[in-house]
Design an enzyme around this catalytic site. Structure first.
Site, short mmCIF file in Angstrom:
data_model
loop_
_atom_site.label_atom_id
_atom_site.label_comp_id
_atom_site.label_asym_id
_atom_site.label_seq_id
_atom_site.Cartn_x
_atom_site.Cartn_y
_atom_site.Cartn_z
N HIS A 1 11.05 9.37 0.05
CA HIS A 1 11.10 7.93 -0.14
C HIS A 1 9.76 7.42 -0.65
CE1 HIS A 1 9.10 8.41 3.72
NE2 HIS A 1 8.63 7.17 3.60
N ASP B 1 7.28 3.75 -0.08
CA ASP B 1 7.15 2.70 0.93
C ASP B 1 7.32 1.32 0.30
OD1 ASP B 1 6.68 4.62 2.79
OD2 ASP B 1 4.54 4.24 3.01
N HIS C 1 7.25 10.57 -1.06
CA HIS C 1 6.74 11.49 -0.05
C HIS C 1 7.83 11.74 0.99
CE1 HIS C 1 5.67 7.34 1.04
NE2 HIS C 1 5.74 7.69 2.31
N ARG D 1 5.85 16.71 16.28
CA ARG D 1 4.79 16.07 15.51
C ARG D 1 4.79 14.58 15.80
NH1 ARG D 1 4.68 13.31 10.44
NH2 ARG D 1 2.69 13.56 9.33
#
Length: 360
Positions: free
Chosen positions: A240, A242, A296, A306
């Site tokens: 996607h 941002d 990204h 994570r």
């Protein structure tokens, strides 16, 4: 009962994909049984077509441009201009960069991570009941119809105006409220500073951001990516761009962030001393394509969870976004129009289209 069945499904799916399971891997998954906090990813995953995607493409690991912000905060005008040039170059060529000496203390970053872990380790049912952090909890991808649309992650996506409000937390999370309020204030200051430098390079006034971006419009997103038994087959967060001006990210040492560079996915090497900054769609449109909003994604990890936390610099819904140069690449639009178009695309085609919808 539910968790036991979920754990069995977790192991069965791992064996189906990998053919076997080692003692170490079995013990690691067994430890998940004590973690009532994980969402039921397996249940949602099993309902989706088993057409698998490969989110690990042997991406080459790289270090993003690393910029020391001491020059930006100092009194030396030459050093400030050098620092601005590095920021502008990274925003133009990469769309991503890292910053050192950014003004946010390691102590505060550590406290924020500790509080983040604490809230994610609450039972899943507690997080999902809509009472924590103004009902901002989300997980997976409820509308996903294929693995390309599925995200093996959970998050709290909260408006900054809600951060100080007591009723969003409950008694046991008041320390999160205090730490997150301090963290949000310092991230806001850093975001405004970086946005001002990028704006002035375009010949635009930095006042735009103080007038249009504030605690009512900006967001924090706390992320957790649990261990995934099919790590190479599903995204932690799907590819996607941002939908903001810029994003500032603090991530842990596990890694998994990848970005598109020269038509190839590259993996970002974690740097414990740096924050990651990336350009959003609105800055790309405002700069008339000079700054790059880069696609990204986040890959998953079979053994380790994570954590990351992101700050999103967003304007008010009625804010007008127009290209800063002629001839413009993009038609003029409001942030509300951009958001509505994105939502329509997600509903109709299963993914965000973004800025290509607004090209002239």
């Amino acid at each position: 009962m539910f968790l036991s069945l979920s754990l069995l499904a977790h192991k069965a799916l791992y064996i189906r994909v990998h053919g076997t399971i080692t003692v170490e891997e079995d013990q690691n998954m067994g430890s998940l049984e004590n973690r009532l906090s994980y969402p039921p990813f397996i249940c949602q995953y099993s309902k989706i077509s088993m057409k698998l995607v490969d989110s690990e493409e042997n991406a080459k690991e790289c270090e993003l441009p690393l910029i020391d912000l001491r020059g930006l905060f100092g009194e030396d005008k030459k050093e400030k201009m050098k620092c601005r040039k590095k920021i502008v170059d990274a925003a133009s060529k990469w769309g991503f960069f890292q910053v050192l000496n950014h003004g946010i203390s390691r102590d505060l970053l550590c406290k924020m991570r500790e509080e983040q872990v604490k809230i994610f380790e609450l039972p899943f049912e507690r997080k999902a009941d809509g009472k924590l952090l103004n009902g901002s909890y989300r997980w997976g991808a409820p509308s996903a119809t294929s693995l390309e649309q599925f995200s093996w992650s959970e998050a709290f996506h909260i408006s900054l105006q809600k951060v100080p409000q007591n009723d969003c937390y409950g008694e046991e999370l008041q320390s999160l409220r205090m730490v997150m309020a301090e963290f949000a204030a310092e991230m806001s200051e850093l975001a405004m500073t970086l946005a001002a430098e990028l704006a002035e390079n375009l010949g635009q006034s930095k006042q735009y951001f103080t007038e249009h971006c504030n605690e009512n419009t900006c967001f924090l997103r706390l992320n957790r990516y649990p261990p995934c038994p099919v790590s190479s087959k599903v995204f932690g967060l799907m590819p996607h761009t941002d939908s903001d001006f810029l994003t500032i990210l603090h991530q842990d040492e596990v890694g998994g962030l990848q970005l598109m560079k020269d038509s190839k996915w590259i993996s970002v090497k974690p740097n414990p001393d740096a924050l990651i900054v990336n350009i959003g769609d609105l800055f790309q449109a405002w700069s008339n394509g000079a700054y790059k909003s880069v696609e990204h994604k986040v890959t998953t990890n079979q053994r380790k969870e994570r954590f990351s936390i992101a700050y999103f610099l967003c304007p008010s819904h009625e804010s007008v976004i127009r290209s800063s140069k002629d001839p413009p690449l993009y038609k003029q639009f409001t942030f509300q129009e951009f958001r509505e178009q994105t939502q329509r695309d997600v509903q109709t085609v299963g993914r965000k289209i973004g800025l290509p919808r607004f090209l002239l």
